[in-house]
Design a protein around this motif. Structure first.
Motif, PDB file in Angstrom:
ATOM      1  N   ASN A  99       0.835  -1.214   0.000  1.00 54.94           N
ATOM      2  CA  ASN A  99       0.000   0.000   0.000  1.00 54.94           C
ATOM      3  C   ASN A  99       0.861   1.252   0.000  1.00 54.94           C
ATOM      4  N   ARG A 100       1.944   1.224   0.754  1.00 54.29           N
ATOM      5  CA  ARG A 100       2.776   2.411   0.893  1.00 54.29           C
ATOM      6  C   ARG A 100       3.575   2.688  -0.379  1.00 54.29           C
ATOM      7  N   HIS A 101       4.100   1.622  -0.992  1.00 56.49           N
ATOM      8  CA  HIS A 101       5.069   1.847  -2.072  1.00 56.49           C
ATOM      9  C   HIS A 101       4.559   1.520  -3.465  1.00 56.49           C
ATOM     10  N   LEU A 102       3.453   0.807  -3.568  1.00 56.15           N
ATOM     11  CA  LEU A 102       3.045   0.345  -4.892  1.00 56.15           C
ATOM     12  C   LEU A 102       1.623   0.745  -5.255  1.00 56.15           C
ATOM     13  N   SER A 103       1.002   1.597  -4.448  1.00 53.46           N
ATOM     14  CA  SER A 103      -0.370   2.002  -4.761  1.00 53.46           C
ATOM     15  C   SER A 103      -0.400   2.914  -5.981  1.00 53.46           C
ATOM     16  N   GLY A 104      -1.486   2.856  -6.730  1.00 46.30           N
ATOM     17  CA  GLY A 104      -1.688   3.771  -7.845  1.00 46.30           C
ATOM     18  C   GLY A 104      -2.158   5.125  -7.332  1.00 46.30           C
ATOM     19  N   MET A 114      -1.758  -7.576 -11.372  1.00 42.92           N
ATOM     20  CA  MET A 114      -2.453  -7.921 -10.137  1.00 42.92           C
ATOM     21  C   MET A 114      -2.628  -6.679  -9.272  1.00 42.92           C
ATOM     22  N   GLU A 115      -3.809  -6.547  -8.717  1.00 42.54           N
ATOM     23  CA  GLU A 115      -4.136  -5.350  -7.961  1.00 42.54           C
ATOM     24  C   GLU A 115      -3.793  -5.478  -6.487  1.00 42.54           C
ATOM     25  N   CYS A 116      -3.941  -6.683  -5.965  1.00 39.02           N
ATOM     26  CA  CYS A 116      -3.769  -6.914  -4.529  1.00 39.02           C
ATOM     27  C   CYS A 116      -2.376  -6.482  -4.071  1.00 39.02           C
ATOM     28  N   PRO A 117      -2.309  -5.676  -3.002  1.00 41.02           N
ATOM     29  CA  PRO A 117      -1.007  -5.176  -2.552  1.00 41.02           C
ATOM     30  C   PRO A 117      -0.069  -6.277  -2.057  1.00 41.02           C
ATOM     31  N   ILE A 118      -0.629  -7.398  -1.606  1.00 45.37           N
ATOM     32  CA  ILE A 118       0.247  -8.507  -1.208  1.00 45.37           C
ATOM     33  C   ILE A 118       0.868  -9.131  -2.457  1.00 45.37           C
ATOM     34  N   VAL A 128      -9.010  -8.433  12.838  1.00 45.69           N
ATOM     35  CA  VAL A 128      -9.065  -7.606  11.630  1.00 45.69           C
ATOM     36  C   VAL A 128      -9.721  -8.335  10.463  1.00 45.69           C
ATOM     37  N   ARG A 129     -10.205  -7.536   9.513  1.00 48.66           N
ATOM     38  CA  ARG A 129     -10.675  -8.081   8.249  1.00 48.66           C
ATOM     39  C   ARG A 129     -10.146  -7.182   7.137  1.00 48.66           C
ATOM     40  N   LEU A 130     -10.159  -7.691   5.926  1.00 48.12           N
ATOM     41  CA  LEU A 130      -9.678  -6.909   4.787  1.00 48.12           C
ATOM     42  C   LEU A 130     -10.877  -6.323   4.055  1.00 48.12           C
ATOM     43  N   ALA A 131     -10.705  -5.122   3.537  1.00 50.44           N
ATOM     44  CA  ALA A 131     -11.796  -4.446   2.847  1.00 50.44           C
ATOM     45  C   ALA A 131     -11.244  -3.751   1.604  1.00 50.44           C
ATOM     46  N   ALA A 132     -12.115  -3.484   0.630  1.00 60.60           N
ATOM     47  CA  ALA A 132     -11.686  -2.761  -0.566  1.00 60.60           C
ATOM     48  C   ALA A 132     -11.341  -1.328  -0.185  1.00 60.60           C
ATOM     49  N   GLY A 133     -10.223  -0.817  -0.719  1.00 54.96           N
ATOM     50  CA  GLY A 133      -9.811   0.562  -0.461  1.00 54.96           C
ATOM     51  C   GLY A 133     -10.195   1.464  -1.620  1.00 54.96           C
ATOM     52  N   PRO A 134      -9.820   2.759  -1.523  1.00 59.01           N
ATOM     53  CA  PRO A 134     -10.174   3.714  -2.576  1.00 59.01           C
ATOM     54  C   PRO A 134      -9.573   3.340  -3.933  1.00 59.01           C
ATOM     55  N   GLY A 135      -8.441   2.647  -3.933  1.00 58.02           N
ATOM     56  CA  GLY A 135      -7.788   2.282  -5.195  1.00 58.02           C
ATOM     57  C   GLY A 135      -8.240   0.929  -5.731  1.00 58.02           C
ATOM     58  N   ALA A 136      -9.247   0.323  -5.122  1.00 58.10           N
ATOM     59  CA  ALA A 136      -9.678  -1.016  -5.548  1.00 58.10           C
ATOM     60  C   ALA A 136     -10.362  -0.961  -6.913  1.00 58.10           C
ATOM     61  N   GLY A 137      -9.969  -1.838  -7.788  1.00 55.85           N
ATOM     62  CA  GLY A 137     -10.616  -1.984  -9.088  1.00 55.85           C
ATOM     63  C   GLY A 137     -11.488  -3.223  -9.082  1.00 55.85           C
TER      64      GLY A 137
END
Lengths: 167, 167
Positions: free
Chosen positions: A93-98, B1-5, B133-142
């Motif tokens: 998220n920190r380094h590779l976000s668009g 791939m969109e996922c930050p991981i 915790v849970r994971l959720a779509a962020g503002p940059g999610a496509g």
């Protein structure tokens, strides 16, 4: 390999396995769910699932007798891998976000607040930066680690130009 | 791939690259130091170093004009990868140590105290577990991430047998 980082990578297997673990954290449990999420060939997915079960990160369970159907759930050892995932996610998220920002957020299940993963010392709660910590041989260190630590100590004594310069 | 991981794994490249980063955190900077530490073929090491420089995790610098010699140092982006390494190390120490205990310890540079890496929320300092915790779509999610999150939400509504059973 003695190094716990190398061993962890070895144990998990390969990149694909981390994405399977990610999906398992997301709550996926069934072969077809993993396959749909990962878009990977069934034989490759089957191999990776077997490897993750063999390593004790996932457990395979029969959830239907007729027809016979198994699913895959995280073990305690698998759940304990979450900090690695969250650290990878935070770094991505920190380094590779668009330009539109983070694609995936971590949220508190109870409050729904966005969570910002940070690695600290469990005792002092101080954040752990490269400046704050060093690695040392532990009680289980054998010749490989002791050799590497000695090499590091030699390297640390090298004269060094100013740090942090970027290209 | 969109996922930050997935993106983080893609950016780092492969297992070997993480071991190079580990050694860079250890203070190694020179080709022959990495080679001695990793015992890897020179052409493979050269390729991985180029990839890490291209990804902006390492920077290559000339430290000697005659003979021409370069070394490799962590950039800010590379140093920021430390939490991933520390999480891998903590997991490896916890789950893969032999009977004599941890092979590598993390120590506070100032006090020398052994440090126990823990991932918390930077705001509340609460430890982050799979339950918390849970994971959720962020503002940059496509579409890819939104699809996965929808799939997760469906999976979360499945009836589930008791958790935490081990083989």
């Amino acid at each position: 390999m003695e190094c716990p980082i190398a061993r962890s990578l070895e144990e998990v297997g390969e990149w694909w396995s981390i994405l399977i673990l990610r999906d398992a954290f997301h709550g996926l449990t069934r072969f077809d769910e993993f396959q749909k999420s990962l878009g990977v060939a069934p034989n490759m997915l089957a191999r990776r699932l077997v490897a993750l079960v063999d390593s004790g990160l996932l457990v395979r369970r029969r959830y239907s007798a007729r027809p016979p159907r198994d699913d895959y759930r995280l073990t305690a050892k698998g759940k304990d891998f979450l900090p690695v995932m969250l650290s990878l996610l935070a770094w991505g998220n920190r380094h590779l976000s668009g330009p539109t920002g983070a694609a995936v957020l971590v949220k508190d299940r109870e409050t729904g607040a966005v969570v910002d993963p940070l690695v600290v010392d469990a005792k002092t709660m101080k954040p752990l930066s490269a400046r704050a910590v060093r690695l040392a041989a532990g009680p289980g260190a054998g010749p490989e680690i002791r050799h590497r630590v000695a090499q590091i100590d030699r390297a640390a004594r090298k004269p060094r130009p100013a740090a942090d310069s970027r290209p």
